[in-house]
Write a protein that holds these residues in place. Structure first.
Motif, PDB file in Angstrom:
ATOM      1  N   GLY A 287       0.801  -1.214   0.000  1.00  0.00           N
ATOM      2  CA  GLY A 287       0.000   0.000   0.000  1.00  0.00           C
ATOM      3  C   GLY A 287       0.832   1.261   0.000  1.00  0.00           C
ATOM      4  O   GLY A 287       1.772   1.427  -0.785  1.00  0.00           O
ATOM      5  N   ALA A 288       0.497   2.175   0.933  1.00  0.00           N
ATOM      6  CA  ALA A 288       1.156   3.479   0.986  1.00  0.00           C
ATOM      7  C   ALA A 288       2.541   3.411   1.609  1.00  0.00           C
ATOM      8  O   ALA A 288       3.314   4.366   1.524  1.00  0.00           O
ATOM      9  N   ARG A 325      -1.924 -10.752  10.594  1.00  0.00           N
ATOM     10  CA  ARG A 325      -3.205 -10.118  10.258  1.00  0.00           C
ATOM     11  C   ARG A 325      -3.157  -8.595  10.170  1.00  0.00           C
ATOM     12  O   ARG A 325      -4.121  -7.979   9.716  1.00  0.00           O
ATOM     13  N   CYS A 326      -2.067  -7.989  10.597  1.00  0.00           N
ATOM     14  CA  CYS A 326      -1.967  -6.525  10.518  1.00  0.00           C
ATOM     15  C   CYS A 326      -1.839  -6.110   9.043  1.00  0.00           C
ATOM     16  O   CYS A 326      -0.934  -6.539   8.338  1.00  0.00           O
ATOM     17  N   ARG A 327      -2.764  -5.266   8.603  1.00  0.00           N
ATOM     18  CA  ARG A 327      -2.810  -4.884   7.184  1.00  0.00           C
ATOM     19  C   ARG A 327      -2.027  -3.590   6.946  1.00  0.00           C
ATOM     20  O   ARG A 327      -2.180  -2.609   7.674  1.00  0.00           O
ATOM     21  N   PHE A 328      -1.190  -3.599   5.913  1.00  0.00           N
ATOM     22  CA  PHE A 328      -0.478  -2.383   5.528  1.00  0.00           C
ATOM     23  C   PHE A 328      -1.491  -1.344   5.053  1.00  0.00           C
ATOM     24  O   PHE A 328      -2.434  -1.698   4.336  1.00  0.00           O
ATOM     25  N   PRO A 329      -1.338  -0.067   5.439  1.00  0.00           N
ATOM     26  CA  PRO A 329      -2.304   0.966   5.048  1.00  0.00           C
ATOM     27  C   PRO A 329      -2.525   0.988   3.537  1.00  0.00           C
ATOM     28  O   PRO A 329      -1.580   1.089   2.765  1.00  0.00           O
ATOM     29  N   ALA A 330      -3.794   0.849   3.111  1.00  0.00           N
ATOM     30  CA  ALA A 330      -4.188   0.823   1.701  1.00  0.00           C
ATOM     31  C   ALA A 330      -3.589  -0.379   0.963  1.00  0.00           C
ATOM     32  O   ALA A 330      -3.548  -0.399  -0.264  1.00  0.00           O
ATOM     33  N   GLY A 331      -3.134  -1.381   1.726  1.00  0.00           N
ATOM     34  CA  GLY A 331      -2.533  -2.565   1.114  1.00  0.00           C
ATOM     35  C   GLY A 331      -3.112  -3.850   1.678  1.00  0.00           C
ATOM     36  O   GLY A 331      -4.309  -3.925   1.971  1.00  0.00           O
ATOM     37  N   GLU A 332      -2.257  -4.851   1.857  1.00  0.00           N
ATOM     38  CA  GLU A 332      -2.697  -6.170   2.297  1.00  0.00           C
ATOM     39  C   GLU A 332      -2.036  -6.562   3.604  1.00  0.00           C
ATOM     40  O   GLU A 332      -1.017  -5.993   4.010  1.00  0.00           O
ATOM     41  N   SER A 333      -2.608  -7.575   4.232  1.00  0.00           N
ATOM     42  CA  SER A 333      -1.943  -8.279   5.321  1.00  0.00           C
ATOM     43  C   SER A 333      -1.440  -9.611   4.761  1.00  0.00           C
ATOM     44  O   SER A 333      -1.844 -10.028   3.671  1.00  0.00           O
ATOM     45  N   TYR A 334      -0.587 -10.286   5.515  1.00  0.00           N
ATOM     46  CA  TYR A 334      -0.133 -11.603   5.066  1.00  0.00           C
ATOM     47  C   TYR A 334      -1.286 -12.598   5.020  1.00  0.00           C
ATOM     48  O   TYR A 334      -1.286 -13.529   4.207  1.00  0.00           O
TER      49      TYR A 334
END
Length: 355
Positions: A287-288, A325-334
């Motif tokens: 993401g960002a 499970r922590c999601r990258f801002p405007a992106g994905e999590s593992y």
């Protein structure tokens, strides 16, 4: 059961396998409890020992679920209806929120049966002290003991999945939700055949070109990377030919899969004319975070976590607490990556040629 456990753990589910045979051997040595006469329905002492082992395993199953476990695999034959009724009553009597799904494997194909028997006697501690011929003779006698009392799972016993000759035919009863969506497709893909699976990183890219690209997405192979691609293709052909020769089968073209990144496609371009590009294989969308600097800093197989901590300390702390499970801002999590790969993993499991 081991394959199923690994699949469920990979999905991020708290899963544990409880093998009743292990509990049996802890109570009675494998030299005694592994012999066919120990599985005779008329051997009262052995029957009591087997039931005690099953109940001990079931106690641990319930303890695991009570402590937050999500799926417990109770690995036992459960070949008679009375035993299955006992399992259901203990589980639902302990907690009404727990449910039981039986998985029954019915094998009539001689090749499947013989392959399974060979795998069993080769890997089970029950047969480790026996010669191969003696072990095969004993397991065949054990199977006959099971057949004398065997009762197939019936519709009124609750949810079940039946696999005929390991996925030549599948029958499901009252399977809904997570079971129907994920577990059933995976079990349908399980088979006894072996085949090589190679996991390969994309070849070397020009670091200057990678830095000039906003995310390194469009980078192509360097001269070293192209040499790697040629060597990779030669290696795949050699290993594939050796596999088919050992298997005694007519060669088939390996199934080659890549992400949609140009460097990945180029790395596989010499292997076969049929390269399947799948966005599911693209790396984690950050993401960002990480634009420009991430690929410049990631000069090895280890992601630049220290740089991430320096540049984004608040996000890094959240990510450190739950990296899956922590999601990258405007992106994905593992975990998002796991979900998009699940269908592909099932297809690979079903594939019987090199991948």
């Amino acid at each position: 059961s081991r394959k199923l456990e690994r699949f469920l753990l990979w999905k991020g589910l708290k899963t544990q396998l409880f093998n009743v045979g292990k509990y049996r051997r802890e109570g009675t040595s494998a030299e005694e409890s592994g012999r066919s006469d120990f599985f005779d329905a008329h051997n009262t002492a052995a029957m009591m020992a087997r039931e005690a082992a099953a109940d001990a395993a079931l106690t641990d199953v319930l303890s695991f679920l009570d402590k937050g476990g999500q799926i417990a695999i109770f690995d036992a034959t459960n070949s008679v209806s009375s035993r299955r009724v006992h399992v259901v009553q203990r589980v639902t009597g302990h907690c009404s929120d727990y449910s039981v799904v039986f998985v029954e494997i019915l094998c009539t194909d001689r090749t499947v049966v013989e392959t399974n028997m060979l795998n069993k006697v080769t890997n089970s501690p029950d047969f480790s002290h026996l010669e191969l011929d003696e072990a095969l003779k004993d397991i065949k006698a054990r199977i006959r003991k099971y057949e004398e009392v065997y009762e197939t799972v019936q519709d009124d016993e609750g949810p079940y999945i039946k696999l005929y000759d390991l996925s030549s035919k599948v029958l499901a009863n009252n399977c809904y939700g997570r079971i129907a969506r994920s577990l059933l497709p995976y079990l349908m893909g399980v088979h006894i055949g072996g085949r090589p699976i190679w996991l390969v990183r994309a070849g070397h890219v020009d670091r200057k070109e990678e830095r000039s690209d906003d995310n390194g997405l469009l980078s192509t192979l360097s001269g070293v990377g192209r040499s790697f691609a040629v060597l990779l293709a030669n290696l795949m052909r050699e290993r594939s030919a050796a596999y088919w020769q050992a298997a005694g089968k007519a060669p088939q073209t390996p199934w080659v899969l890549t992400s949609t990144l140009p460097r990945a496609v180029a790395s596989a371009s010499y292997t076969t004319l049929n390269v399947e590009q799948l966005s599911a294989l693209n790396y984690l969308d950050k993401g960002a975070i990480g634009k420009i600097w991430w690929h410049s800093e990631c000069i090895s197989d280890t992601p630049p976590w220290r740089e991430l901590e320096r540049r984004h300390p608040e996000f890094f702390e959240k990510w450190r607490q739950d990296p899956l499970r922590c999601r990258f801002p405007a992106g994905e999590s593992y975990m998002d990556v796991v979900r998009r790969l699940e269908g592909l993993l099932v297809e690979v499991e079903m594939c019987t040629r090199p991948v």
